[in-house]
Design a protein around this motif. Structure first.
Motif, short mmCIF file in Angstrom:
data_model
loop_
_atom_site.label_atom_id
_atom_site.label_comp_id
_atom_site.label_asym_id
_atom_site.label_seq_id
_atom_site.Cartn_x
_atom_site.Cartn_y
_atom_site.Cartn_z
N UNK A 1 -5.33 -11.40 1.03
CA UNK A 1 -5.97 -10.68 -0.10
C UNK A 1 -7.45 -10.60 0.01
N UNK A 2 -8.12 -9.42 0.24
CA UNK A 2 -9.53 -9.38 0.42
C UNK A 2 -10.15 -9.94 -0.83
N UNK A 3 -11.23 -10.67 -0.56
CA UNK A 3 -11.82 -11.36 -1.69
C UNK A 3 -12.46 -10.40 -2.87
N UNK A 4 -12.83 -9.29 -2.44
CA UNK A 4 -13.34 -8.11 -3.63
C UNK A 4 -12.05 -7.67 -4.34
N UNK A 5 -10.87 -8.08 -3.84
CA UNK A 5 -9.55 -7.64 -4.90
C UNK A 5 -8.95 -8.85 -5.55
N UNK B 1 -7.01 -2.89 1.62
CA UNK B 1 -7.43 -2.45 0.48
C UNK B 1 -6.99 -2.01 -0.75
N UNK B 2 -5.54 -2.35 -0.20
CA UNK B 2 -4.49 -2.12 -1.34
C UNK B 2 -3.85 -3.33 -1.94
N UNK B 3 -4.42 -4.46 -1.84
CA UNK B 3 -3.77 -5.54 -2.14
C UNK B 3 -4.60 -6.40 -3.11
N UNK C 1 6.16 -12.55 -0.20
CA UNK C 1 4.76 -12.46 0.66
C UNK C 1 4.65 -11.75 1.77
N UNK C 2 6.02 -11.50 2.40
CA UNK C 2 6.04 -10.64 3.57
C UNK C 2 5.50 -9.34 3.31
N UNK C 3 5.86 -8.78 2.11
CA UNK C 3 5.49 -7.45 1.75
C UNK C 3 4.05 -7.19 2.06
N UNK C 4 3.20 -8.23 1.74
CA UNK C 4 1.87 -7.90 1.78
C UNK C 4 1.23 -7.52 3.04
N UNK C 5 1.92 -7.88 4.21
CA UNK C 5 1.38 -7.48 5.53
C UNK C 5 1.71 -6.12 5.81
N UNK C 6 2.48 -5.47 5.23
CA UNK C 6 2.99 -3.98 5.14
C UNK C 6 1.97 -3.00 4.58
N UNK C 7 1.10 -3.52 3.97
CA UNK C 7 0.31 -2.81 3.00
C UNK C 7 -0.95 -2.99 3.28
N UNK D 1 5.56 0.62 0.24
CA UNK D 1 4.66 0.48 -1.04
C UNK D 1 3.15 1.19 -0.50
N UNK D 2 2.50 1.63 -1.37
CA UNK D 2 1.20 2.05 -1.38
C UNK D 2 0.26 0.91 -1.68
N UNK D 3 0.69 0.19 -2.67
CA UNK D 3 -0.12 -1.08 -3.14
C UNK D 3 0.59 -2.03 -3.55
N UNK D 4 -0.11 -3.36 -3.64
CA UNK D 4 0.90 -4.52 -3.97
C UNK D 4 0.04 -5.28 -5.06
N UNK D 5 0.32 -5.80 -6.11
CA UNK D 5 -0.26 -6.75 -7.12
C UNK D 5 0.54 -8.08 -7.33
#
Length: 314
Positions: free
Chosen positions: A110-114, A93-95, A84-90, A67-71
């Protein structure tokens, strides 16, 4: 090449989780033909009762996809997130995160700005109504967002603010469509009726705290999101704090509520019970324990905190 986007929410998704994540997935497809969006959900009977044949994927279905990004919608707790385990593969900046809870435990990375976190909002769907372009929302998406708001406000009987009414107005649903949505979210099945009849009083022996308990062997999300549940467990002047314990096998879920002018910090209780939430409504959970252990923990927490009922204006 199309961008592959994952949209996820929490385990055992309630209506706000389902409506917000599915609406966001639909919107992301709408805004660009270059988006290949995967709505990833844990299977739940709520999906069938709300949507019927909605297209979604399990974690197993998307194994091997990069995946290129995750929401993430409606959750910010690592152990409560489905996928949740998917998040570390992305890439960080795209979380992205959209949630209406605060004071959570171990947070998602997930970054604060996102992050878009608004604890004063009734639901994650309410946040999406504010941030998505209404002109690009199809009727079904509009209706889903309204149903998510209905669910987390117990059909507009709690957590409703002027902002909630503003967002509902922004959706522009006709009265007939609103009524249909209310019926879909709030109709009671025979099973729900039977469950309500099994709710029992829970004697905690703590002044000004009213307790309830229900044992069941299946998910009861639709029950606790219903206005009937809200009426049943509503705090009063005599009992400004109410606690509802739900036992499912060896797992226990605890709902804390208090009146707005009550000075008891129930959020501290929820945090100590492996949970979090809002100032006046929050929850905790214990896995693999016994009913007696849960009662002891609750009793110790409550007796260590001041039990006086203080109005904020005093």
């Amino acid at each position: 090449m199309k961008r592959k986007i994952a949209v996820i929410t929490h385990k055992n998704p309630d209506y706000d989780a389902l409506c917000s994540s599915s609406s966001l997935a639909t919107y992301l497809r709408k805004i660009s033909n270059e988006n290949e969006v995967y709505l990833i959900l844990e299977k739940s009977k709520n999906i069938d009762s709300l949507f019927g044949n909605i297209q979604y994927y399990s974690l197993k279905d998307v194994e091997g996809i990069t995946f290129d990004s995750i929401y993430v919608c409606d959750v910010n707790e690592e152990d409560r997130t489905y996928g949740a385990e998917l998040i570390s593969t992305i890439s960080k900046s795209s979380r992205f995160l959209v949630d209406h809870h605060d004071k959570n435990r171990k947070e998602l990375d997930i970054p604060v700005e996102n992050r878009t976190i608004k604890p004063t909002y009734s639901s994650t769907c309410e946040i999406l109504v504010e941030i998505l372009d209404r002109s690009l929302l199809e009727f079904e998406t509009v209706q889903n967002l309204f149903m998510g708001i209905l669910s987390d406000t117990a059909c507009l009987t709690r957590n409703v603010s002027s902002n909630t009414n503003l967002m509902i107005s922004k959706l522009g649903l006709q009265e007939a469509d609103r009524i249909e949505s209310i019926q879909r979210v709030c109709s009671l099945s025979e099973e729900q009726q039977e469950l309500y009849s099994r709710v029992e009083a829970l004697e905690l022996g703590i002044p000004r705290v009213k307790g309830y308990v229900l044992f069941h062997d299946n998910d009861i999300t639709s029950l606790i999101k219903h206005p009937r549940f809200d009426d049943l467990t509503k705090p009063t002047c005599e009992f400004p704090v109410s606690i509802f314990v739900i036992g499912i096998q060896n797992n226990f879920f605890i709902k804390f509520k208090k009146m707005e002018d009550c000075d008891i910090n129930i959020l501290e209780f929820a945090t100590a019970c492996n949970g979090g939430g809002h100032e006046n409504r929050c929850s905790g959970r214990f896995y693999g324990t016994t009913y007696e252990e849960v009662l002891n923990i609750l009793h110790n927490l409550l007796t260590k905190s001041p039990k006086q009922y203080v109005k904020k204006e005093d």
